[in-house]
Each structure stands twice: as C-alpha cells, then as structure tokens.
Design an enzyme around this catalytic site. Structure first.
Site, short mmCIF file in Angstrom:
data_model
loop_
_atom_site.label_atom_id
_atom_site.label_comp_id
_atom_site.label_asym_id
_atom_site.label_seq_id
_atom_site.Cartn_x
_atom_site.Cartn_y
_atom_site.Cartn_z
N GLN C 31 0.82 -1.20 0.00
CA GLN C 31 0.00 0.00 0.00
C GLN C 31 0.85 1.25 0.00
O GLN C 31 2.04 1.21 0.27
CB GLN C 31 -0.91 0.00 1.25
CG GLN C 31 -0.14 -0.14 2.56
CD GLN C 31 -1.02 -0.66 3.69
OE1 GLN C 31 -2.25 -0.53 3.66
NE2 GLN C 31 -0.40 -1.22 4.71
N ASP C 155 -7.56 -5.40 13.77
CA ASP C 155 -7.41 -3.94 13.57
C ASP C 155 -6.93 -3.72 12.14
O ASP C 155 -5.78 -3.41 11.88
CB ASP C 155 -6.38 -3.43 14.59
CG ASP C 155 -6.16 -1.93 14.47
OD1 ASP C 155 -6.90 -1.27 13.72
OD2 ASP C 155 -5.22 -1.43 15.12
#
Lengths: 277, 277, 277, 277
Positions: C31, C155
């Site tokens: 990313q 998370d």
C-alpha cells in the site's frame, strides 16, 4: 495523495494544484515563504500564500519581463531589478552577453536563500559575477541611488502590503530619475480580466511620469486568468523601434517562450484591455 | 454560500468557480448539460461537466473563432458552423453584413434549446433569418453535403466521445471538399501548455489535407491554462494576406476582444507552442 | 498556506483537513503510506489515501478497540492483534498489567517502521518486551497458528484489496479456532450510516461462526460519518457479563475516552444500526 | 456535476457534500437561508452558510432533542420550543399523544416558510392544531411569558449573532421560571471534540440556575466531528429516573434513532467530554 494547494482569486474563482510534498515553510521579516513540490508542474514558490511561480511554466513570466525591455533597447549595458528575489528575472537578464552589470535590489534575503536552495533551476545565477545583490527596500534604494541604468525591471509582488509603494507615482518618478536618458522601465502589471482598476491606477501613475507608456501581455497559466500584463515605460524609445531581430534569433534556441514574433505581437491588446490605458 | 463548481484538468490542476444557483441540469442523447449561475462571472454552460463558457468572458472565444477566419477571407458570403450549439459563434458570424447564409449543424438540439432559454445573451441569434439550423451529426452532414462554403468553423467539444471524429484526417478531407476553392477552415484546437500531444495529432491531420495550416491564440480564462488555440487551415489565402482593416475598424466598437492589432498578432506563437506545428 | 488533504467518502461527502507539512510518503509492497502534519490535529497517517488516524483523536479508536474486549474478559493473559501496524492498539493492550503476551501480526512492516519514526506517540510500544511482532499475512498466520489466545483483535483496513480476507467467514472460523474456549474477538467494523451493506455481510459471517455477536460504537471524527462500529464476537461471555469495574476505575485516569459508563453504553445501538444485526 | 458545498469548521477541518441542485436562496431579517438538494443525502438546510440538517440524517438530531426530555418526564403535557424553525423538533414532540400543547417560538418566520415549502418531510407539522407558532425573539418571549411548561427545548443555532442570548445565564433563569416545578429543559449544546470551551461556559451558566444538569450525546454526521451534545437541565427529575420504557416501546417502530437502549446510554460520556461538566 489527495493533497491540493488552492489560491483563491478576488473574483470568486480559484486555482488548485495537486501537491506531492512540502519542501519548505518559513516566515521572513516581510512575508510567508513556502516551497511545494507539485505532482506535474515541478516546484512551486508561494509568497504570502500566493503562487509566484511553478517550475514548469515560470519561463512565460521571466522571459517576458526580461527580454522585452532588453531587446527594445539598442544597447543595454546596465540593468536594475527591483524585487525578483527568486532569481528568474536575473537569470534571463544575464543571458544577454552585452550586459555588464545587473544590480538586483530585493527587500527579503530569505526569498533568495530559499530559492537558491530549493528551486535552483530558477535561482541559478545568484553567484554570477555580473550580478550585484542588495537586500534593501527598493523604494528607498531608488530614491537614494545616483547611478543611472539602461533598464529597470520591477519584478514585485502585488500592490498590497510592503510592495504597495512600488505602484505609486512617486516611486515611478524615482525610477525615471535613475534611468539614463534613453532608459526603459518594465514592471509586472497584474491582469486586465480581473484587476482592471488596479491597472488603471498603475498606468495613470506611469503616464504622469513617462512620455511613452505601453502594456504587453503573456500567457501565464499560474497567475489569475492566465493572462498577465507588463507595463512598459520609456523615456525615448517606443516599443519595437530599436529591436535587433538578429540578436533575438541568436538567443531564441535557448528560450521557451520569447521570440521575434512574440515581441512584435505582445503589445497588441484586446479591446477590453486597451480600455485600461 | 460556499458552493463551488470545480473542473479538474489532466495535469493535476483544477479551476473552481463560486456558484450562486443551479439553473438547469439535463441529459440529452449525447451529453449532460448544466447551466449554473456564478457569483461574479454570470451564467456558465457545462457539457459533460466541462466549462464551455462563462457569460463574463465567452467573448474571448467566440469573437476569435469567428472574426479571424471571416476577416481573413476577402469576401465571405457563406459560413458553415459545425457544432457551436450555444449560439455564440453564430452570433459573431452574423455581425458580418456581407454574410448571406450561415448554416449551423449541431448534433444536439438540447444544447440549443437550453442556451436559448437560459443564456439568451449568447444564444441570441437562433431566430435570425440568415441562420439555418440543422440538428445532425457534423461528420455525416459534411460527407453528404454538396454545397460549397467560404468559411467552415468547427466549434466542437474536446476530442473524446462523439466529438472525436471532428479531429480526424478523414473529416478534414470532407471539410476541404465542402470549401470553395478559396475557402478557410477554423477549428477550436485545445491548448499547447497541457495538451500538446492532442494538438500535434490534430495539426498533422490538417497538414495532410490543407496546403496552408496555422495556429492562433486567445486569452480565455475559463479554459485550461487560460491559453486557447485555434487551427486555421486554408486552400489559398494565408493568414493576414487578405485582411481589410477598414472593415475591422467598422466593427471594432461592438467587440470586446477582436481588433486589427489582435488579428495581426494572434498567429504569433511562443517557442513551446511552435513545436506543435 | 491553503493546503488541504481531502478524503472522499462513497456517499458523495468528503472530509478535508488543513495540512502544514508532508512528513513521509512511500509505497510498500502492499500500500501507499503517507504521514502528514495537520494544522490543528497533529500528525495524520494515511494508508492508500485513507485517513487511518489523527494524533489528536486516535484515542477514540484505539481505546475502544482494545479496552472493550480486554475488560469484557475476566482474566485475559494473551492477546493477538491482526493488523494494527500503527501500534496504537498494542499501546492500549499493554496498559493491562495482567497481559503476559501480546502477539501482533501485521502484514506490512513499513507501516510499523513509519509510525515508529514519524508518529512515536502512537507507535510507542514496539520495543515492549511483552510484544511479539510478526510481519505476516494475518489470514495465513491464523490458519497455521496452533496457540490459543484469550483475545483476538482485528485492527485492519477496509474490506478491499489485501484486507478483504479479514472479513470472510472462513477467516472468522480460523479466529474462532485460535481462541481459548472463553475467548473474545473484536474487529473494526465500518459504520452503519454509510456502509450498512458491508456491515451486514460481516456480521452474518460472524454469526455463522460465533454464538455471541454484538456491535458497539465510538465517536471518531476522522472516520466517515464520525460514528464507528466494532464487532464483538465471543465464545462464552456476553458483553458486560464479566466486567470488573474496579479494574476500569484504576486505569481511567490514563484514558481519554474509555470508562465504566462507556463500556456499559457502547453496545446500545440506534434503531437504524440495529437493523444491521 | 462536480458541485460541492463545503462547511469549514473552526479547527481547520471541513465537510463537503456533493450538490445536485440549489432549491432556494434568500435572506431574512436575521440570516441567510439556503436549501440545497444533495446527490445522496436528500435536501439540506443552511442558515448563514452552516448545515442545519440533511434530510437523510436529521432524525439523529430531532429524535434526540425531543424524545430524551419527553420520555424523562413522567407526564409531559405542555412543551415550549425556542427556535426549531425547520419544524423537525415539533414533528417529534407531536408524536407524543399525551402532549396537549406545543408552543414554538421562532424568531425568523422565513425559516418556517422555507422548510414548509422546500423540505416538507421535516416541516410536516406546522398545521397541527396542537402546535401554536409564534414569531418572536425567544429571549424576550420567555421573559414576558407567564405560562408554565413541562418541557422547554432550546433548538437554536450556534452562540454567535442573534442566538447568543440563548446561551447566557440570564436566559436560563427565565427558562427556569417558565418551567413547572418538575419541568425539564433540553438545549442543543455543540460538541466536546472541537468546542469544549463554548460548552464549559454554557454548562456553567446552566449549573448556576438548575439543580440537575447533564449532557447527552448523539451521532450526527452533518455536524462538526459527528458527535453532538445536548444539555439536560431539570428542576426535580434526574435523567432516567422517571422513564416509562413501555411507552418508548410503543413509539420505537416509528423512529430511526431513539429507543430504550439509547436513552439509557446517551448520558454516558467519554472522559474528555466529562471534563466539560
């Protein structure tokens, strides 16, 4: 990254440029100074949050503020730049080999330091031995100065705050006094689409002092409306009267904007812009 | 009210205009059509979300696309407009009293209806008896048409989607065939700052067909970069060869942009724009 | 400087934050990672151009994802965090002195490196000896892992791209298998105002695996709508069944969001959010 | 069409919503009033350029400002609304069949007219015979009024300009005097993330007058931070002391936000919000 710098113009329009990186942010005695790196237009210099230049297109400003007066004068040897802290105007002036001395009087030394470090493609000639850099208030300098110049270029920010004095009749009188008897002055002069009123004041002030006053234009995409004006004020020579086109030809290969056709056409104004004069 | 329309340009810049009111939003067979009322620039016409005109400054486009070819021809009597649905180009063409017939071939009748109703200052001449309005595909019309025109003006949207054909060599050949032996064609031609590649294709296509091809420029603040180009292609007359400056003088008072100086200077190109040709 | 980062949400709204400085921009194998410094909200972490946290308000996310499950379990000793690369969840987990081991399995080691260096207030516990950091794909890790945990906290980023697997039934089954017989799982769960459909899928997947499934909420101003949900899935204990309020009292002084009242109230859902379950 | 309304918040953040159409723009004696139609959130009401409501999510505000006080009182029969010009609060109050009289004192009749015409889903009860509409300054009205109410709801704009008086101790004393001996007051109370200072003043003023003062919260995506607070001030009943949960159950099906769980949980505050009280 969806990060944009936006400059709002007075007529409820705005220009935004996508930013990759912030390179420098500081505050001098006179103004905020920021250097940004854009996605597609290279580095950007902001003074007090207004775009002074983008690296991609600054040539359209600096070539036009410098080469029009220099090629309008038959034999310019000395140039005074008031302002011009980013160095782009000096860079263009110093392309002219006949120039013996270029004095640059910039009020804010931080602008010079910052462009030298962060935008060296523009601030490339600060160490040129023909350039004399003075960090002084242009209004005061020109009042006290006793040398005479062939060309004076007013490369200032907008007529608000500390640059306001550079648009007044009193200042233009001092400029007149500092020019040789055949000297030429050029100044950045806002745009007739959005700021015709500011221009009218400015040109009236010039006409009160100089016998010959004209306006010329350049396409500059990072300034409001994309149309930018310069004031041309002269003691003796009219625009185009003394142009040596052969000299232009010699320099043209180095330039991205200015050429013989451009100097002949840039003084042509659309009707709405003529009304300013 | 903090309401802004934004047009994003391909080079990661954007122009925003503050909006007071939405006046019309619709979708024709060909495109989305919106009319907005801005805070300071009058009404705005959008086609497929791109700004076609602002009422405040559309003169810079319409006067230049119409008067440059019309005054470049010694005696134009018939004009064909391809596109031009907002009516601004027809309005300028019809200022010329010597024009006997102006055919306007617009693919999308909704553009005409909408500008007539919402921006009458631009769409003012749709009922002029000299104007013949045809709602047809310009590419097909010009292939089938057997009349010959003095002037053909291509007032199209950008070369994407249904307007793409209007930028191809095959189309320019048909335009050539529809022009009289001394005819002139002019077309909106994008801008050399951001879209030099599109321009190169377009001018190469034109040069494959016409013996005389030039580019001229106008300052148009509502188009990308503020610099806008037009292609000038001619069978016989070079730009400026046949201009009757007295005729221009007679019309100048009505105009906001075009004048004798402008026609003489608009073909002058900065170095970076010359490279396109 | 008028520099703004904007995140566009799927329902045609957008949140903008004024930026002072770009601190880091990079691209990992997985990313884009950016760290910005905002004018008033401290540093901001972006992953693939989406705001993960602002330093000013990240407590509202990290305290709620960690303390709700930890205080819902009577005696948690081992915690597994899947994702959580910025370190904020680990920081909150490690406030609990009874925790003997916290394993954190983050796919992207660059997120850890970047937050450790640029946002140390969040990435503050990476060197805590109770923390075992693994840089692996959470889906694979949990399939192969044979240890059992008291608490598993998911998370993760949104269910697009490489994080998609973390929202599927198969993954939840693996999570179930890695929990002790009285284990609890919590996962970030998008928001019911804008993404009710994503939530429905997610909760259906959870309910296919876990006997006890609930949703709880937190006010998080930097996420879409300002309302953020967490999924609570448990093998044995219902929410609030085993809470030791005295233990909460002892920690409350250190916390900015979580307290005894909040754990009691956060499972209460508005009617429109109840429909998701 | 890329048309966005943006509201800038004081902490250098901004919320933008994509707009389809402007429906109404006007200026009353007190404020600018605009109605916009958004792409995905229905109609939007702006007062002085601030978002008052979006049709999609206004329930989160109106249900919470009305049903919390009404269900906190054992038998409310009379309600006074100060402000509330869009009609949403009155709409919710009038769902309670035991209410015999709802007086609404709005300073600006144009807000009522405009919402009635342009956002009828909110301004739906203006013709309800139980509603008495008065167009007066709320501060003056409440000083002169001699009736006593069970419930007073302050549904005002922010404490700037003409609404400033509605946040002062003197005004709260008048509210106190207009309540029956077991009366309850509720007021919109800004948000603790961004405006904690404004809240502190407001709650100090309330506590100088009322024996029982609390804050409760709602998730409202169109207000700054998405977290919105209400002040609850009471002469006799504490929050939750007198709630008849059976009555809530009967109404719940009609509602999108409020329910029995919500009234029990909404007074629970995160630590940072508790500090305001």
């Amino acid at each position: 990254m969806n990060l944009w710098f936006t400059e709002y113009y007075e007529n409820d329009t705005a220009l935004s440029i996508k930013i990759k990186k912030t390179l420098y942010s500081g505050k001098s005695k006179y103004q905020k100074i920021d250097v940004l790196e854009s996605e597609q237009l290279g580095k950007i210099l902001l003074l007090d949050d207004l775009i002074m230049l983008t690296e991609a297109h600054e040539f359209a400003y600096h070539e036009m503020i410098a080469h029009v007066p220099l090629f309008s004068h038959p034999e310019p040897k000395s140039v005074l730049i008031i302002g011009g802290g980013d160095g782009g105007t000096a860079r263009e002036v110093l392309r002219h080999e006949n120039i013996e001395k270029c004095v640059m009087c910039e009020i804010d030394d931080m602008v010079v330091k910052v462009t030298k470090e962060y935008i060296p493609s523009v601030g490339s000639q600060f160490d040129n031995p023909k350039l004399e850099l003075l960090f002084k208030d242009g209004v005061k300098f020109i009042e006290e100065n006793t040398n005479k110049f062939d060309i004076i270029i007013i490369d200032s920010t907008d007529p608000v705050g500390f640059a306001e004095g550079l648009f007044k009749q009193k200042f233009y009188q001092s400029v007149y006094d500092c020019l040789k008897e055949d000297g030429i002055m050029v100044a950045q002069a806002e745009n007739p689409y959005y700021y015709a009123d500011i221009q009218k004041d400015m040109f009236n002030n010039l006409k009160a002092v100089f016998p010959i006053v004209s306006m010329y234009l350049s396409f500059i995409p990072f300034y409001p409306s994309g149309m930018w004006a310069f004031a041309f004020a002269s003691k003796k020579y009219k625009p185009l009267e003394k142009v040596k086109y052969d000299d232009i030809k010699k320099m043209e290969n180095e330039l991205k904007y200015f050429n013989s056709d451009i100097i002949k056409s840039c003084f042509s104004l659309p009707n709405f812009a003529k009304k300013v004069l």
